[in-house]
Design a protein around this motif. Structure first.
Motif, mmCIF file in Angstrom:
data_model
loop_
_atom_site.group_PDB
_atom_site.id
_atom_site.type_symbol
_atom_site.label_atom_id
_atom_site.label_comp_id
_atom_site.label_asym_id
_atom_site.label_seq_id
_atom_site.Cartn_x
_atom_site.Cartn_y
_atom_site.Cartn_z
ATOM 1 N N ASP A 23 44.578 32.975 -31.072
ATOM 2 C CA ASP A 23 44.460 31.749 -29.973
ATOM 3 C C ASP A 23 44.310 32.522 -28.392
ATOM 4 O O ASP A 23 43.907 31.868 -27.594
ATOM 5 C CB ASP A 23 45.891 31.114 -30.127
ATOM 6 N N ARG B 293 49.950 34.842 -39.517
ATOM 7 C CA ARG B 293 50.383 33.835 -38.370
ATOM 8 C C ARG B 293 50.328 34.666 -37.129
ATOM 9 O O ARG B 293 49.974 34.293 -36.096
ATOM 10 C CB ARG B 293 51.879 33.253 -38.711
ATOM 11 N N GLU B 294 50.713 35.783 -37.225
ATOM 12 C CA GLU B 294 50.534 36.629 -36.131
ATOM 13 C C GLU B 294 49.243 36.894 -35.565
ATOM 14 O O GLU B 294 48.880 36.781 -34.607
ATOM 15 C CB GLU B 294 51.283 38.147 -36.166
ATOM 16 N N ASP C 161 46.948 34.855 -36.139
ATOM 17 C CA ASP C 161 46.404 33.516 -35.607
ATOM 18 C C ASP C 161 46.959 33.227 -34.152
ATOM 19 O O ASP C 161 46.191 32.990 -33.417
ATOM 20 C CB ASP C 161 46.915 32.356 -36.692
ATOM 21 N N ASP C 162 48.027 33.886 -33.908
ATOM 22 C CA ASP C 162 48.520 33.658 -32.523
ATOM 23 C C ASP C 162 47.656 34.627 -31.520
ATOM 24 O O ASP C 162 47.465 33.829 -30.511
ATOM 25 C CB ASP C 162 50.113 34.091 -32.298
ATOM 26 N N GLN D 52 48.193 31.077 -44.012
ATOM 27 C CA GLN D 52 48.771 30.678 -42.609
ATOM 28 C C GLN D 52 50.038 29.782 -42.743
ATOM 29 O O GLN D 52 50.940 29.884 -42.143
ATOM 30 C CB GLN D 52 47.708 30.311 -41.682
#
Length: 97
Positions: free
Chosen positions: A24, A17-18, A20-21, A48
């Motif tokens: 982004d 998740r980190e 993915d952030d 995720q």
């Protein structure tokens, strides 16, 4: 060769998740996010979302790739937003060695 501490499935889900952030922020395409970790799109989405949390299912390669990728992406993201805009309206550029 460096030894890596094993990661729990919840640690991997959190790390993805980190990642993915950060991806982004860096505008990385979905395929590149998967390629960095060596995962297909479905598996990436499962991690995720936190649905891929079966105990004991973390491949050492995934933990190793996360341990390499996260610090690099953190530095890249930090450098993208670092510093004020220069006098001519452009972002400052790093000095060349």
């Amino acid at each position: 060769m460096a030894e890596f501490l094993p990661m729990t499935p919840s640690q991997v889900a959190s790390a993805i998740r980190e990642l993915d952030d950060l991806a982004d922020v860096l505008c990385l395409p979905d395929q590149e996010r998967c390629d960095i970790l060596g995962l297909n799109g479905n598996t990436y989405c499962l991690w995720q979302s936190g649905l891929h949390t079966v105990e004991g299912s973390v491949a050492p390669e995934l933990a190793r790739r996360l341990s390499y990728a996260l610090p690099l992406l953190r530095r890249m993201a930090a450098h993208m937003s670092a510093g004020p805009v220069g006098y001519n309206g452009h972002q400052p550029r790093p000095m060349l060695d």
